[in-house]
Design a protein around this motif. Structure first.
Motif, short mmCIF file in Angstrom:
data_model
loop_
_atom_site.label_atom_id
_atom_site.label_comp_id
_atom_site.label_asym_id
_atom_site.label_seq_id
_atom_site.Cartn_x
_atom_site.Cartn_y
_atom_site.Cartn_z
N LYS A 49 0.80 -1.22 0.00
CA LYS A 49 0.00 0.00 0.00
C LYS A 49 0.84 1.28 0.00
N MET A 50 2.13 1.19 0.32
CA MET A 50 2.96 2.38 0.36
C MET A 50 3.31 2.79 -1.07
N ARG A 51 3.09 4.05 -1.39
CA ARG A 51 3.34 4.57 -2.74
C ARG A 51 4.61 5.42 -2.83
N ALA A 52 4.99 6.09 -1.73
CA ALA A 52 6.17 6.95 -1.76
C ALA A 52 6.64 7.23 -0.34
N VAL A 53 7.89 7.66 -0.27
CA VAL A 53 8.46 8.16 0.98
C VAL A 53 8.86 9.60 0.70
N VAL A 54 8.51 10.50 1.61
CA VAL A 54 8.65 11.93 1.37
C VAL A 54 9.46 12.57 2.49
N SER A 55 10.25 13.58 2.11
CA SER A 55 10.92 14.44 3.08
C SER A 55 10.41 15.85 2.86
N ILE A 56 10.14 16.56 3.95
CA ILE A 56 9.74 17.97 3.83
C ILE A 56 10.74 18.84 4.58
N THR A 57 10.96 20.03 4.06
CA THR A 57 11.78 21.03 4.74
C THR A 57 10.86 22.15 5.19
N ILE A 58 11.01 22.56 6.43
CA ILE A 58 10.18 23.62 7.01
C ILE A 58 11.05 24.85 7.22
N ASP A 59 10.60 25.97 6.68
CA ASP A 59 11.27 27.26 6.82
C ASP A 59 12.76 27.22 6.44
N ASN A 60 13.12 26.37 5.48
CA ASN A 60 14.52 26.22 5.05
C ASN A 60 15.46 25.89 6.21
N GLU A 61 14.90 25.36 7.32
CA GLU A 61 15.72 25.14 8.51
C GLU A 61 15.57 23.79 9.17
N PHE A 62 14.47 23.06 8.90
CA PHE A 62 14.19 21.83 9.64
C PHE A 62 13.62 20.81 8.67
N VAL A 63 14.15 19.59 8.70
CA VAL A 63 13.71 18.55 7.77
C VAL A 63 13.05 17.41 8.53
N VAL A 64 11.95 16.90 7.96
CA VAL A 64 11.31 15.69 8.47
C VAL A 64 11.38 14.66 7.35
N HIS A 65 12.08 13.55 7.61
CA HIS A 65 12.23 12.46 6.65
C HIS A 65 11.22 11.36 6.94
N ASP A 66 11.04 10.48 5.96
CA ASP A 66 10.28 9.23 6.12
C ASP A 66 8.79 9.41 6.38
N ILE A 67 8.20 10.44 5.78
CA ILE A 67 6.75 10.55 5.75
C ILE A 67 6.28 9.64 4.62
N LYS A 68 5.34 8.78 4.89
CA LYS A 68 4.92 7.80 3.89
C LYS A 68 3.60 8.22 3.24
N VAL A 69 3.51 8.01 1.92
CA VAL A 69 2.25 8.17 1.20
C VAL A 69 1.67 6.77 1.07
N ILE A 70 0.46 6.58 1.61
CA ILE A 70 -0.18 5.28 1.69
C ILE A 70 -1.48 5.30 0.88
N GLU A 71 -1.74 4.20 0.16
CA GLU A 71 -3.01 4.02 -0.55
C GLU A 71 -3.96 3.30 0.39
N GLY A 72 -4.99 4.01 0.86
CA GLY A 72 -5.98 3.42 1.75
C GLY A 72 -7.29 3.15 1.03
#
Length: 92
Positions: free
Chosen positions: A16-39
């Motif tokens: 069910k997992m379609r992608a793994v995403v990283s986001i950067t917040i305010d060019n200062e903080f990164v969150v890795h391993d957010i998953k895109v799931i098909e529900g």
């Protein structure tokens, strides 16, 4: 808070997992391993988590309120759809 970068890494369409995403917040903080799931009701995101001693999974990082979660999810899913369209165009 501004999400200043979204990086989508698509995964094979097994499961069910379609992608793994990283986001950067305010060019200062990164969150890795957010998953895109098909529900059952469509795509959604799952925040990075770790398995606890009791066997339950607990989020490592997550939004404090639902409005922020919805905003992050909408942007991630928009970027995922763009990446999917680009893959379709490249395949032609």
């Amino acid at each position: 808070m501004q999400i200043t970068d979204v990086r989508v890494r698509k995964v094979a369409k097994e499961g069910k997992m379609r992608a793994v995403v990283s986001i950067t917040i305010d060019n200062e903080f990164v969150v890795h391993d957010i998953k895109v799931i098909e529900g059952e009701k469509g795509l959604f995101i799952a925040m990075p988590s770790r398995k606890a001693a009791d066997g339950e999974y607990r989020d490592i990082a997550h939004p404090i309120n639902s409005a922020t979660r919805e905003r992050i999810q909408a942007l991630i899913l928009e970027k995922y759809e763009q990446a999917s369209l680009e893959d379709d165009i490249d395949a032609e």
